[in-house]
Design a protein around this motif. Structure first.
Motif, short mmCIF file in Angstrom:
data_model
loop_
_atom_site.label_atom_id
_atom_site.label_comp_id
_atom_site.label_asym_id
_atom_site.label_seq_id
_atom_site.Cartn_x
_atom_site.Cartn_y
_atom_site.Cartn_z
N LEU A 57 12.90 6.15 -13.20
CA LEU A 57 12.87 6.87 -14.47
C LEU A 57 14.25 7.40 -14.86
N ALA A 58 15.07 7.66 -13.86
CA ALA A 58 16.38 8.23 -14.15
C ALA A 58 17.32 7.19 -14.76
N ALA A 59 16.97 5.92 -14.65
CA ALA A 59 17.86 4.86 -15.14
C ALA A 59 17.57 4.54 -16.61
N PRO A 60 18.56 4.08 -17.34
CA PRO A 60 18.36 3.77 -18.75
C PRO A 60 17.77 2.38 -18.99
N VAL A 61 17.05 1.86 -18.00
CA VAL A 61 16.42 0.54 -18.08
C VAL A 61 14.92 0.78 -17.91
N PRO A 62 14.08 0.08 -18.69
CA PRO A 62 12.65 0.35 -18.56
C PRO A 62 12.14 0.10 -17.13
N MET A 63 11.47 1.09 -16.59
CA MET A 63 10.80 0.92 -15.30
C MET A 63 9.63 -0.04 -15.50
N LEU A 64 9.41 -0.92 -14.54
CA LEU A 64 8.22 -1.78 -14.55
C LEU A 64 7.65 -1.70 -13.15
N ARG A 65 6.82 -0.73 -12.91
CA ARG A 65 6.39 -0.51 -11.54
C ARG A 65 4.87 -0.46 -11.43
N LEU A 66 4.40 -1.17 -10.43
CA LEU A 66 2.96 -1.19 -10.13
C LEU A 66 2.73 -0.33 -8.89
N VAL A 67 1.86 0.65 -9.01
CA VAL A 67 1.50 1.44 -7.84
C VAL A 67 0.11 1.01 -7.38
N GLN A 68 0.05 0.52 -6.17
CA GLN A 68 -1.24 0.15 -5.61
C GLN A 68 -1.66 1.21 -4.62
N GLY A 69 -2.91 1.57 -4.67
CA GLY A 69 -3.38 2.54 -3.69
C GLY A 69 -4.88 2.45 -3.67
N ASP A 70 -5.43 2.50 -2.49
CA ASP A 70 -6.87 2.39 -2.33
C ASP A 70 -7.56 3.54 -3.07
N VAL A 71 -8.85 3.38 -3.31
CA VAL A 71 -9.62 4.46 -3.93
C VAL A 71 -9.41 5.73 -3.13
N ASN A 118 -13.57 -0.48 5.46
CA ASN A 118 -13.39 0.47 4.36
C ASN A 118 -12.03 0.30 3.73
N ASN A 119 -11.31 -0.70 4.21
CA ASN A 119 -9.93 -0.87 3.76
C ASN A 119 -9.87 -1.80 2.54
N GLY A 120 -9.49 -1.22 1.41
CA GLY A 120 -9.49 -1.97 0.16
C GLY A 120 -8.61 -3.21 0.18
N PHE A 121 -7.50 -3.14 0.90
CA PHE A 121 -6.61 -4.30 0.95
C PHE A 121 -7.26 -5.44 1.71
N GLU A 122 -7.89 -5.08 2.80
CA GLU A 122 -8.55 -6.11 3.59
C GLU A 122 -9.68 -6.74 2.79
N ILE A 123 -10.43 -5.90 2.09
CA ILE A 123 -11.53 -6.41 1.27
C ILE A 123 -10.99 -7.38 0.21
N ALA A 124 -9.91 -6.99 -0.41
CA ALA A 124 -9.34 -7.85 -1.45
C ALA A 124 -8.88 -9.19 -0.88
N GLU A 125 -8.25 -9.15 0.29
CA GLU A 125 -7.79 -10.40 0.91
C GLU A 125 -8.97 -11.31 1.20
N ARG A 126 -10.03 -10.73 1.73
CA ARG A 126 -11.17 -11.56 2.12
C ARG A 126 -11.93 -12.05 0.90
N ASP A 127 -11.96 -11.23 -0.12
CA ASP A 127 -12.59 -11.64 -1.37
C ASP A 127 -11.83 -12.82 -1.98
N LEU A 128 -10.53 -12.74 -1.89
CA LEU A 128 -9.69 -13.83 -2.41
C LEU A 128 -9.99 -15.13 -1.69
N GLU A 129 -10.13 -15.03 -0.37
CA GLU A 129 -10.44 -16.24 0.39
C GLU A 129 -11.79 -16.81 -0.03
N LEU A 130 -12.76 -15.92 -0.26
CA LEU A 130 -14.10 -16.38 -0.59
C LEU A 130 -14.21 -16.90 -2.02
N ARG A 131 -13.56 -16.22 -2.94
CA ARG A 131 -13.85 -16.53 -4.34
C ARG A 131 -12.71 -17.09 -5.16
#
Ligand code: ADP
Ligand code: MG
Length: 690
Positions: A283-297, A615-628
């Motif tokens: 945010l301190a820089a004069p260039v648009p930030m393009l940031r994705l924050v990932q975090g489990d529920v 209960n780990n959202g990342f693991e669920i997402a990885e396995r979902d990707l493999e399945l679907r």
């Protein structure tokens, strides 16, 4: 003329009508035709001895009719026994004419091609194509594998083969440009483009069919790599074109954030602190930030968003926070108001259902610059919404918004002369492979730690035949002072039907559980009604809350420790995980009951098993990707991002690091990059045209 631009109508036999049919297959130029690759191949290059036939493979054989008869069975069929030096096999025909039967008499020599299947008499050739071989007139074998192309109405296989033949002849004389530098190809041991393309249309006899069907033949890998590279380049181009604009520099002054943190009843986790520091710097820089924050529920993204907002506010600019549903937006509005109004910050709310009078007031405050933080749904994207000096846009759950909407933000920057910083938060963890391809235009931060004191949720699957036991369990939990969610997931075309079903469930549960207060929320309630029910649940006045999936995100009631999800097999894993994240927010042991409707398909069983195991959202997402696969995981709106022709993210994920590296090598060569993007993304070069 170069094949890249030469229209298909230049080929023999392609008139306007055929051309328009080809267009449906995405083919307008000769090059397009060359990139219209076979789905699979048939091997008519050799004659397989009958004894070597394998179940499931299409094969060519030659032999002499030994016997032919009609079998009655469940369906009448003609069974012809064909014999060669190595053995005998049945040819099975369900459709046949009397003439055919009479022709296939013992002693006739036949050349056949068909799929080998396990039938009533052992291995059989199912409905083979066949030709009579006359004495002294042997039939030739083909010298190349026969391609089978994806077809469309009115353009049949034979036609496509013919057209591809013509295109390949042209290719001999006018090779298409290879945009990958030779040094790169050498290093990666990939074949040159023209060779790869012609091999793919006509692999030589003896080519490894298994390799082709797995998509790992070097020629396929060559094209898959190029395609992934083109997509990656286009996203980087998008990023570059946004960052080409200026953004307001928002240095961290620290005063507001210190006040805010001092009032917060908890300390930030290490992961939150790290991500906050990353954002602060952007945010301190004069260039648009393009940031994705990932975090489990439940990982605490909202606080992180609030700190980012404070940094913008402190610099005298405005912030927009967008959420995909009204409930989620309201929840954010509540949190932000509670946290920030004591600091003297003006927070406003805007949703499409806001009353006109309220809406106009908000719009005026916004335009005058009095509103410091605007929270809302997609209504915030609308044209009439004008900011005095928007410097930061925060988007929660970005996978539900399209890239286009994200781009529309640019227009809302202060006087159009600067572009707002963008912070995108997603609670659907994105598998690394997807993040690297679909989100290559964003920097990513990960909150990989949950606040202390959470107890893991125990998940169980129970058939709905045991509904009564489940209801008892609800009763017990509530009598022990806990609260319960009951989620109805009926997927109907109409929202009205969904709501009706939830109403019926609520009524039925109230009858079964007269001692409890049962509440109901669904998408058709007025915002005020919804807010009242949610509030009563928060206050503990309602013990059992029946809901449609509208509660998926944003509801925070730490005393709720049990969730029942009806028909979980109808939902995606990410969505189930989101829902489940509504419990386990306090320090009480929490449970999630997946009440499915048997029988379950194999896939559904696998998916519920994943939910029980982690209960780990990342693991669920990885396995979902493999399945679907990626389209499903990202949701339909984003599949366009990943409509890959040759590459397959799961299969080719090993390439992604190399793709990134290669993109950096060739990016500065603008003409080359343009051509690559155009070749693979065609007319919809959405990302390049920002
Ligand atoms: P999500 O990442 O799913 O959006 P929230 O931001 O809604 O999560 O946070 C979930 C809950 O955890 C909220 O009640 C929030 O106040 C609380 N929380 C956030 N950060 C912390 C922390 N560091 N320590 C304790 N509780 C926290
Ligand atoms: Mg959240």
């Amino acid at each position: 003329m170069a094949l890249e631009t030469r229209p298909v109508t230049d080929l023999k036999g392609v008139g306007p009508s055929l051309a328009s049919k080809l267009e449906k297959l995405g083919i307008t130029t000769v090059q397009d035709l060359l990139f219209h690759l076979p789905l699979r191949y048939e091997d008519r290059t050799r004659i397989t001895p009958i004894a070597e036939l394998r179940n499931g493979y299409s094969s060519q054989i030659e032999g002499i009719v030994h016997d032919s008869r009609i079998e009655m069975g469940r369906r009448r069929s003609l069974l012809v026994q064909l014999q060669d030096d190595t053995g005998r096999i049945g040819l099975r025909f369900y459709y046949f004419t009397a003439a055919q039967k009479n022709q296939l008499t013992p002693g006739t020599r036949l050349r056949c091609f068909g799929e080998v299947r396990l039938g009533r008499t052992g291995l059989e050739l199912y409905h083979p194509e066949y030709k009579r071989v006359n004495e002294g007139e042997p039939l030739p074998v083909q010298d190349r594998l026969t391609p089978l192309y994806p077809t469309t109405d009115g353009v049949h296989q034979g036609r496509l083969r013919q057209l591809c033949e013509q295109a390949l002849e042209l290719l001999e004389r006018h090779p298409v440009p290879d945009y990958l530098p030779q040094s790169l190809l050498d290093e990666l041991q990939l074949p040159p483009l023209n060779q790869a393309v012609s091999t793919l249309h006509h692999p030589p006899a003896g080519a490894d069919l298994d390799q082709f069907s797995l998509g790992i033949h070097p020629t396929q890998q060559r094209l898959a790599f190029e395609e992934l590279l083109a997509h990656h380049l286009s996203l980087r181009r998008l990023r570059a074109s946004i960052q080409h604009h200026r953004a307001p520099a928002l240095p961290d002054r620290g005063k507001l954030s210190q006040e805010f943190l001092a009032r917060l009843p908890f300390a930030l986790t290490g992961a939150q602190l790290r991500v906050v520091a990353e954002i602060r710097q952007d945010l301190a820089a004069p260039v648009p930030m393009l940031r994705l924050v990932q975090g489990d529920v439940g990982s605490g993204k909202t606080v992180v968003a609030a700190l980012a907002a404070l940094q913008a506010v402190e610099n005298g600019t405005q912030v927009a926070l967008m959420a995909p549903t009204e409930i989620l937006a309201e929840q954010h509005y509540l949190s932000f108001s509670q946290w920030l109004q004591p600091l003297g910050i003006q927070v406003d709310f805007l949703a499409s259902r806001s009353k006109a009078s309220v809406r106009n007031q908000v719009l005026e405050r916004l335009a005058r610059g009095e509103t410091q933080i605007l929270i809302g749904t997609h209504a915030v994207f609308q044209e009439q919404v004008r900011f005095a000096h928007l410097a930061l846009a925060i988007i929660d759950e970005q996978h539900r918004f399209g890239v286009h909407q994200r781009l529309a933000l640019k227009e809302k920057g202060a006087n159009g002369s600067s572009t707002p910083h963008q912070l995108i938060m997603t609670a659907t963890p994105i598998p690394r492979t997807l993040a690297m391809s679909a989100y290559a235009d964003l920097d990513t931060s990960v909150i990989d730690e949950l606040p202390p004191g959470r107890t893991p949720i125990e998940t169980i699957a129970i058939p709905d035949s045991r509904r009564n036991e489940v209801v008892e369990r609800v009763r017990r939990a509530c009598l022990e002072g806990r609260q319960v969610y009951w989620v109805c997931t009926l997927i109907e075309e109409s929202e009205a039907l969904q709501c009706q079903a939830a109403e019926a469930t609520a009524q039925q549960l109230q009858e079964q559980l007269p001692e409890l207060q049962v509440g109901l929320v669904h998408g058709r309630l007025k915002p005020a009604e919804k807010a009242a029910v949610m509030d009563a649940f928060k206050q503990g006045e309602i013990q059992l809350l029946v809901a449609t999936t509208v509660i998926e995100v944003g509801v925070d009631v730490p005393n709720a420790s049990l969730m029942i999800i009806e028909n979980p097999e109808r939902l995606g894993l990410a969505q189930l995980h989101q829902l489940r994240g509504r419990v386990g927010r306090g320090n009480i042991a929490s449970y999630c009951v997946l009440m499915y409707h048997p029988p379950l398909s194999h896939m559904s069983r696998e998916r519920l098993k994943i939910m029980r195991e982690t209960n780990n959202g990342f693991e669920i997402a990885e396995r979902d990707l493999e399945l679907r696969g990626p389209g499903e995981v990202l949701g339909t709106r984003q599949t366009g991002l990943l409509s890959l022709k040759v590459a397959d993210l799961e299969r080719d994920k090993g390439w992604l690091e190399t793709v990134r590296w290669a993109a950096e090598q060739i990016e500065t060569d603008r003409a080359r990059t343009d051509a690559l993007i155009r070749r693979w993304l065609g007319q919809n070069v959405r990302y390049g045209q920002v």
